[in-house]
Design a protein around this motif. Structure first.
Motif, mmCIF file in Angstrom:
data_model
loop_
_atom_site.group_PDB
_atom_site.id
_atom_site.type_symbol
_atom_site.label_atom_id
_atom_site.label_comp_id
_atom_site.label_asym_id
_atom_site.label_seq_id
_atom_site.Cartn_x
_atom_site.Cartn_y
_atom_site.Cartn_z
ATOM 1 N N VAL A 4 0.866 -1.176 0.000
ATOM 2 C CA VAL A 4 0.000 0.000 0.000
ATOM 3 C C VAL A 4 0.904 1.227 0.000
ATOM 4 O O VAL A 4 1.685 1.434 0.938
ATOM 5 C CB VAL A 4 -0.929 0.028 1.231
ATOM 6 C CG1 VAL A 4 -1.773 1.303 1.228
ATOM 7 C CG2 VAL A 4 -1.824 -1.200 1.257
ATOM 8 N N LEU A 5 0.825 2.019 -1.052
ATOM 9 C CA LEU A 5 1.616 3.249 -1.170
ATOM 10 C C LEU A 5 0.691 4.416 -0.863
ATOM 11 O O LEU A 5 -0.218 4.728 -1.630
ATOM 12 C CB LEU A 5 2.196 3.366 -2.585
ATOM 13 C CG LEU A 5 2.958 4.648 -2.915
ATOM 14 C CD1 LEU A 5 4.070 4.920 -1.913
ATOM 15 C CD2 LEU A 5 3.502 4.584 -4.337
ATOM 16 N N ASP A 6 0.904 5.037 0.281
ATOM 17 C CA ASP A 6 -0.016 6.067 0.781
ATOM 18 C C ASP A 6 0.536 7.454 0.489
ATOM 19 O O ASP A 6 1.471 7.916 1.147
ATOM 20 C CB ASP A 6 -0.219 5.876 2.283
ATOM 21 C CG ASP A 6 -1.351 6.737 2.841
ATOM 22 O OD1 ASP A 6 -1.849 7.608 2.108
ATOM 23 O OD2 ASP A 6 -1.727 6.532 4.011
ATOM 24 N N LEU A 7 -0.049 8.128 -0.498
ATOM 25 C CA LEU A 7 0.380 9.462 -0.908
ATOM 26 C C LEU A 7 -0.653 10.529 -0.550
ATOM 27 O O LEU A 7 -0.610 11.643 -1.061
ATOM 28 C CB LEU A 7 0.636 9.487 -2.420
ATOM 29 C CG LEU A 7 1.676 8.485 -2.929
ATOM 30 C CD1 LEU A 7 1.813 8.590 -4.447
ATOM 31 C CD2 LEU A 7 3.025 8.697 -2.265
ATOM 32 N N ARG A 8 -1.568 10.215 0.355
ATOM 33 C CA ARG A 8 -2.629 11.153 0.712
ATOM 34 C C ARG A 8 -2.095 12.330 1.518
ATOM 35 O O ARG A 8 -1.110 12.203 2.253
ATOM 36 C CB ARG A 8 -3.705 10.440 1.527
ATOM 37 C CG ARG A 8 -4.461 9.362 0.789
ATOM 38 C CD ARG A 8 -5.393 8.615 1.735
ATOM 39 N NE ARG A 8 -4.644 7.868 2.758
ATOM 40 C CZ ARG A 8 -5.201 7.336 3.830
ATOM 41 N NH1 ARG A 8 -6.506 7.478 4.047
ATOM 42 N NH2 ARG A 8 -4.458 6.662 4.693
ATOM 43 N N SER A 9 -2.774 13.454 1.409
ATOM 44 C CA SER A 9 -2.495 14.598 2.266
ATOM 45 C C SER A 9 -3.139 14.353 3.626
ATOM 46 O O SER A 9 -4.006 13.492 3.786
ATOM 47 C CB SER A 9 -3.047 15.880 1.632
ATOM 48 O OG SER A 9 -4.418 15.721 1.309
ATOM 49 N N SER A 10 -2.724 15.134 4.620
ATOM 50 C CA SER A 10 -3.154 14.875 5.997
ATOM 51 C C SER A 10 -4.665 14.951 6.174
ATOM 52 O O SER A 10 -5.237 14.246 7.009
ATOM 53 C CB SER A 10 -2.471 15.856 6.948
ATOM 54 O OG SER A 10 -2.773 17.196 6.602
ATOM 55 N N ALA A 11 -5.335 15.792 5.384
ATOM 56 C CA ALA A 11 -6.786 15.927 5.526
ATOM 57 C C ALA A 11 -7.516 14.625 5.235
ATOM 58 O O ALA A 11 -8.640 14.418 5.706
ATOM 59 C CB ALA A 11 -7.297 17.023 4.590
#
Length: 260
Positions: free
Chosen positions: A163-170
């Motif tokens: 799982v490559l997590d590139l999400r912003s903190s929101a």
């Protein structure tokens, strides 16, 4: 490999084709939660415009976005990969990928959303305005609204791979990988190498280029350690912090010399 992406604030116009079909979207376990947000958002935006603008956190210049939300069920829908625009998606440039890379994108990319929870780039949606930070009068904070249905749907979507997590903190609050899934999750920061500081624009652009590089190369790293090696082979300078204990994500820093 499952790649988690943030959406973009800016979006392309809705299409002229078939309208939204909630039941056709990926991750069907999110359907009822999607319907709840869609119904309340449409009702809010069809009512007091000033209240809707305040709830959605829109400036006066974006007042026109409210009307867009009143037509979500009737507007033409387009693939989410065409709806989302902005720095990350410009760098990713899905439209110019070859056929094989586009197939890989359809299987591996998942875009998080305050309205839809999460969608694949091939899911057909209308243009909308509703960030994960919104607190709707009836449902409350959307990040909290999505936690329970996401907790059931996302581990299945993640399967047994990276799982490559590139999400912003929101968007990270809506679903946080736990346990065994967290152990094969990698988060990425993009840092300006000379200063070791995050700068928003090239952070987003570099993340878009990273995803494009992986898709174009047909890379399929089995886990975070393999991802580090793959990125280095693709020409990225990567520093890695392996988790201190089981069940926590790997933290990767990608270093960029130039701000662009």
């Amino acid at each position: 490999m499952l790649v988690l992406l943030p959406p973009s604030e800016g979006k392309a116009p809705s299409g002229r084709g078939t309208a939204l079909k909630l039941e056709s979207l990926s991750l069907p376990g999110l359907t009822e939660a999607r319907r709840a947000v869609l119904d309340e958002l449409a009702e809010l935006c069809a009512g007091d415009e000033e209240k809707a603008r305040e709830v959605l956190g829109l400036s006066e210049g974006l007042r026109g976005e409210i009307a867009k939300n009143t037509q979500l069920r009737s507007a033409g829908a387009r693939p989410a990969g065409e709806i989302y625009t902005g720095v990350l998606y410009d760098a990713l440039d899905l439209a110019s990928l070859d056929t094989a890379a586009k197939r890989r994108a359809s299987r591996s990319l998942l875009v998080f959303s305050g309205l839809w929870g999460a969608v694949r780039v091939t899911d057909r949606i209308p243009s909308y305005r509703c960030s994960m930070g919104v607190r709707l009068p009836g449902l409350g904070a959307l990040g909290a609204h999505w936690r329970t249905p996401m907790a059931a749907a996302l581990p299945e979507a993640a399967g047994d791979g990276l799982v490559l997590d590139l999400r912003s903190s929101a968007y990270t609050g809506a679903w946080k990988p736990k346990g065994e899934v967290a152990g094969r999750t990698a988060t990425v920061r993009v840092l300006h190498a000379p200063t070791r500081k995050v700068v928003s624009h090239f952070n987003k652009a570099t993340k878009g280029r990273i995803v494009r590089s992986l898709l174009a190369a047909g890379a399929a790293p089995a886990g975070p350690a393999e991802l580090v090696e793959t990125l280095r082979e693709l020409g990225y300078e990567v520093e890695v912090q392996a988790p201190a204990r089981a069940g926590t994500a790997w933290a990767l820093d990608v270093l960029v010399d130039e701000v662009h």
